[in-house]
Motif scaffolding. Structure first.
Motif, PDB file in Angstrom:
ATOM      1  N   ASN A   9       0.819  -1.194   0.000  1.00 19.19           N
ATOM      2  CA  ASN A   9       0.000   0.000   0.000  1.00 19.19           C
ATOM      3  C   ASN A   9       0.862   1.257   0.000  1.00 19.19           C
ATOM      4  O   ASN A   9       0.585   2.231  -0.682  1.00 19.19           O
ATOM      5  N   SER A  35      -7.320  13.522 -11.311  1.00 14.90           N
ATOM      6  CA  SER A  35      -7.654  12.108 -11.079  1.00 14.90           C
ATOM      7  C   SER A  35      -6.629  11.444 -10.178  1.00 14.90           C
ATOM      8  O   SER A  35      -6.964  10.639  -9.302  1.00 14.90           O
ATOM      9  N   ASN A  38      -7.144  12.281  -6.558  1.00 15.29           N
ATOM     10  CA  ASN A  38      -8.232  11.457  -6.006  1.00 15.29           C
ATOM     11  C   ASN A  38      -7.724  10.072  -5.626  1.00 15.29           C
ATOM     12  O   ASN A  38      -8.066   9.537  -4.564  1.00 15.29           O
ATOM     13  N   GLU A  39      -6.909   9.478  -6.497  1.00 16.70           N
ATOM     14  CA  GLU A  39      -6.382   8.139  -6.230  1.00 16.70           C
ATOM     15  C   GLU A  39      -5.411   8.146  -5.052  1.00 16.70           C
ATOM     16  O   GLU A  39      -5.410   7.225  -4.233  1.00 16.70           O
ATOM     17  N   GLU A  41      -5.473  10.135  -2.516  1.00 17.71           N
ATOM     18  CA  GLU A  41      -6.223  10.317  -1.271  1.00 17.71           C
ATOM     19  C   GLU A  41      -6.954   9.050  -0.850  1.00 17.71           C
ATOM     20  O   GLU A  41      -7.273   8.867   0.323  1.00 17.71           O
ATOM     21  N   LYS A  42      -7.218   8.157  -1.785  1.00 17.51           N
ATOM     22  CA  LYS A  42      -7.941   6.923  -1.470  1.00 17.51           C
ATOM     23  C   LYS A  42      -7.037   5.861  -0.851  1.00 17.51           C
ATOM     24  O   LYS A  42      -7.527   4.929  -0.205  1.00 17.51           O
ATOM     25  N   THR A  43      -5.746   5.945  -1.052  1.00 22.63           N
ATOM     26  CA  THR A  43      -4.835   4.933  -0.501  1.00 22.63           C
ATOM     27  C   THR A  43      -4.781   5.072   1.021  1.00 22.63           C
ATOM     28  O   THR A  43      -5.032   6.159   1.558  1.00 22.63           O
ATOM     29  N   LYS A  47      -4.981   8.569   3.022  1.00 21.01           N
ATOM     30  CA  LYS A  47      -6.002   8.921   4.009  1.00 21.01           C
ATOM     31  C   LYS A  47      -5.366   9.476   5.279  1.00 21.01           C
ATOM     32  O   LYS A  47      -5.905  10.384   5.905  1.00 21.01           O
ATOM     33  N   SER A  50      -4.152  13.001   4.367  1.00 15.25           N
ATOM     34  CA  SER A  50      -5.225  13.961   4.119  1.00 15.25           C
ATOM     35  C   SER A  50      -6.008  14.305   5.379  1.00 15.25           C
ATOM     36  O   SER A  50      -6.837  15.215   5.370  1.00 15.25           O
ATOM     37  N   ARG A  75      -9.204  19.734  -9.103  1.00 17.40           N
ATOM     38  CA  ARG A  75     -10.011  18.606  -8.629  1.00 17.40           C
ATOM     39  C   ARG A  75     -11.484  18.977  -8.543  1.00 17.40           C
ATOM     40  O   ARG A  75     -12.351  18.179  -8.900  1.00 17.40           O
TER      41      ARG A  75
END
Length: 332
Positions: A9, A35, A38-39, A41-43, A47, A50, A75
């Protein structure tokens, strides 16, 4: 043998972040940048980063070469554009034909980030005007100057049909214009310089209304402050609930702006001293009071805000400002 999940990860986060390296210098497409954010921030690692918004965006700014303001606007524009494309699927197919089925079809037609941002703002004010513009852009190049003219036209139409603010009656429109001219003329008294731009009927916010907004930006376009101005030039009722409603409006608005300046003329129902005492009693520290005479010839500061602490909803206001752009700094 399987790899360590947490390590994988972390690598995924690092790999995504590495792709943003010098994005500005490499002229990476803005849709790809947005994009990728966004990706990231999702990891799991994203997270964690952020959770501290200031640190997260500063990290992305240093990595990409863009300012935090520019990245957030990219964004935001991507999110708004995708929402428009989803909402207008049928019409997009009518306008673009089979092209509408391709990923990012809307952005492919809009092209440059600034054009996409303008389009999203036009759509917010008048969806039909935005779709008509898209049809024109499908067939020919539309100059940015013309797109800005369309935005101005639809925005003016929207404002002209909107209702008057709570404490202003139609007969007070002249006083309103005089007050704003006076504020702009004497803004150095408020800010110690002329580097703050005052905008009237320029910004709309989802959760709050305000008569004017004061904005200061750094040389890189980053927002340094956003203040609100409440114009109180008419005479509301004498009854106690009216005064309570006024205080409630002041308190609510003060949660969205760094400072809120109350701008009153000498005939306003409640004297500055009474409003000032109530504000102190309620501990609304970021409120100031400006008073001007009936002729619009003089302005004085009755109260200065007592704190610079960012209020609870300030981040919402910053996002809205960045989404709508700042004309004086070429961010439209």
């Amino acid at each position: 043998m399987q790899g360590n999940p947490s390590k994988m990860n972390a690598q995924s986060f690092d790999e995504l972040l590495a792709k943003l390296d010098d994005a500005r210098g490499r002229r990476m497409p803005w849709t790809q940048i947005a994009s990728m954010i966004n990706e990231i921030e999702k990891t799991p690692a994203g997270k964690q980063y952020s959770a501290n918004k200031e640190h997260f965006w500063e990290m992305l700014a240093q990595k990409s070469g863009y300012t935090r303001n520019a990245l957030q606007r990219m964004r935001s524009t991507l999110i708004r554009g995708n929402a428009i494309a989803d909402r207008e699927k049928t019409k997009l197919q009518e306008i673009l034909g089979q092209r509408a089925l391709a990923p990012n079809a809307l952005f492919d037609v809009l092209g440059h980030f600034h054009t996409a941002e303008l389009f999203a703002r036009i759509y917010s004010a008048d969806p039909d005007a935005a779709l008509n513009l898209l049809t024109q852009m499908r067939d020919e190049r539309v100059p940015v100057v013309r797109i800005k003219e369309i935005l101005s036209e639809v925005t003016n139409r929207k404002h002209s049909s909107s209702s008057k603010p709570t404490f202003l009656m139609p007969k007070d429109v002249l006083h309103r214009e005089q007050a704003l001219a006076l504020i702009d003329e004497h803004k150095s008294l408020l800010y110690g310089g002329d580097d703050v731009s005052i905008y009237f009927n320029r910004y709309e916010f989802e959760f709050v209304s305000i008569d004017a907004v004061g904005i200061r930006c750094g040389d890189d376009g980053a927002l340094q402050l956003v203040d609100g101005f409440m114009l109180m030039t008419s005479s509301p009722g004498k009854h106690k609930p009216a005064f309570q409603n006024l205080l409630s409006d002041i308190d609510y608005r003060s949660s969205f702006f760094r400072h809120v300046w109350l701008c009153r003329n000498s005939s306003f129902r409640w004297p500055s001293e009474e409003i000032n005492a109530a504000i102190d009693a309620l501990d609304i520290h970021q409120v100031g009071i400006i008073e001007f005479d009936e002729e619009g010839g003089e302005m004085k500061i009755v109260r200065r805000p007592k704190g610079d602490t960012r209020p609870s909803r300030y981040s919402l206001t910053l996002r809205e400002i960045m989404r709508q752009g700042i004309p004086d700094f070429g961010m439209v």
